[in-house]
Design a protein around this motif. Sequence first.
Motif, short mmCIF file in Angstrom:
data_model
loop_
_atom_site.label_atom_id
_atom_site.label_comp_id
_atom_site.label_asym_id
_atom_site.label_seq_id
_atom_site.Cartn_x
_atom_site.Cartn_y
_atom_site.Cartn_z
N ASP A 162 0.85 -1.19 0.00
CA ASP A 162 0.00 0.00 0.00
C ASP A 162 0.89 1.24 0.00
OD1 ASP A 162 -2.77 -1.09 0.25
OD2 ASP A 162 -1.95 -1.91 2.12
N LEU A 163 0.54 2.18 -0.87
CA LEU A 163 1.22 3.48 -0.86
C LEU A 163 0.39 4.45 -0.02
CD1 LEU A 163 2.79 2.16 -3.17
CD2 LEU A 163 2.67 4.34 -4.41
N GLN A 164 1.05 5.13 0.86
CA GLN A 164 0.40 6.19 1.63
C GLN A 164 0.51 7.48 0.81
OE1 GLN A 164 2.77 5.90 5.22
NE2 GLN A 164 1.20 4.65 6.25
N ILE A 169 3.09 11.07 -2.68
CA ILE A 169 3.33 9.80 -1.99
C ILE A 169 4.12 10.10 -0.72
CG2 ILE A 169 4.29 7.48 -2.15
CD1 ILE A 169 4.20 7.77 -5.20
N THR A 170 3.62 9.60 0.41
CA THR A 170 4.27 9.90 1.69
C THR A 170 4.89 8.68 2.37
OG1 THR A 170 2.16 9.61 2.84
CG2 THR A 170 2.70 11.84 2.08
N LEU A 188 7.70 1.93 5.46
CA LEU A 188 8.99 2.42 4.99
C LEU A 188 8.84 3.81 4.38
CD1 LEU A 188 10.05 -0.81 3.04
CD2 LEU A 188 10.64 -0.24 5.42
N ALA A 189 9.93 4.53 4.32
CA ALA A 189 9.95 5.79 3.58
C ALA A 189 9.88 5.47 2.08
CB ALA A 189 11.23 6.56 3.89
N TRP A 190 9.17 6.27 1.34
CA TRP A 190 9.03 6.04 -0.10
C TRP A 190 10.29 6.57 -0.82
CZ3 TRP A 190 6.76 3.33 -3.61
CH2 TRP A 190 6.70 3.75 -4.95
N SER A 248 5.42 11.84 -6.59
CA SER A 248 3.98 11.91 -6.84
C SER A 248 3.56 10.99 -7.98
CB SER A 248 3.58 13.36 -7.18
OG SER A 248 4.18 13.77 -8.41
N LEU A 249 2.27 10.74 -8.03
CA LEU A 249 1.63 9.99 -9.10
C LEU A 249 0.74 10.94 -9.89
CD1 LEU A 249 0.43 6.84 -7.08
CD2 LEU A 249 2.33 6.90 -8.72
N PRO A 250 0.52 10.66 -11.15
CA PRO A 250 -0.42 11.50 -11.90
C PRO A 250 -1.84 11.30 -11.39
CG PRO A 250 0.26 9.62 -13.23
CD PRO A 250 1.11 9.60 -12.00
N VAL A 251 -2.65 12.31 -11.47
CA VAL A 251 -4.05 12.21 -11.07
C VAL A 251 -4.79 11.41 -12.12
CG1 VAL A 251 -6.17 13.51 -10.59
CG2 VAL A 251 -3.96 14.42 -9.85
#
Length: 215
Positions: free
Chosen positions: A123-125, A169-170, A185-187, A192-195
């Motif tokens: 999972d990406l936060q 992305i956090t 973990l730290a990313w 960032s990801l595109p919207v």
Amino acid sequence: MRARSLALTTLAVAAALTLTACQDDGTDTAQGAPSTAATAPKSAAAAPSTAAPVAAPPGTAAPAGTTGGARAGAGKAAKCRTADLTITAADATVTGDAERTVAVQLKNHSGKECTIAGYAGVDLQTSAGALSAQRSGEPVVAAVLQAGKSTYFGISYPANTSGGSGVRITGLVVTPPDETHSVTLAWPGAGSLPVTDGSGSQVRIGPMGSAGQGG
């Protein structure tokens, strides 16, 4: 004179009878005696054997049912647990690739081998909430992870080329296969990801062993 002849005759008859009797006695004794030649083999057959049992030659296999058979299941390893693993992540993007990549490393620090196979939970936060990665569909191969060795899998995601801030992305949350305990973990990848229109996840993951090389 006649009386003397009669006496001699009587003495001769008596002597003859005595001699015959002696001969009969000797014959009876010889016939009645047991034969030692006939009984000797019987005595030998009845005697118990005193030979020592023959020992098995050194180095021969143990008979069935001994503890030697217990080694059959000695190489079966338990599944790798989250507590057995040191999990880290690093940017693994290759210049020119259309997608960006993060490689996740799982190193066995337990001191004993363990088995690991399948897909991790990822999972990406993000600034828009948690974003779960989708499985790539690549085949799963089970592997034994030796003590001190690592396995890797990749996370693929699109680059934000929209010119906007996108979805920030956090952090990264990883759960090893067949486990419920996660690590955060730290990313290490792009910020960032595109919207998107929300039609599906932009992030995909491969199975264990699908990225990197063990070390």
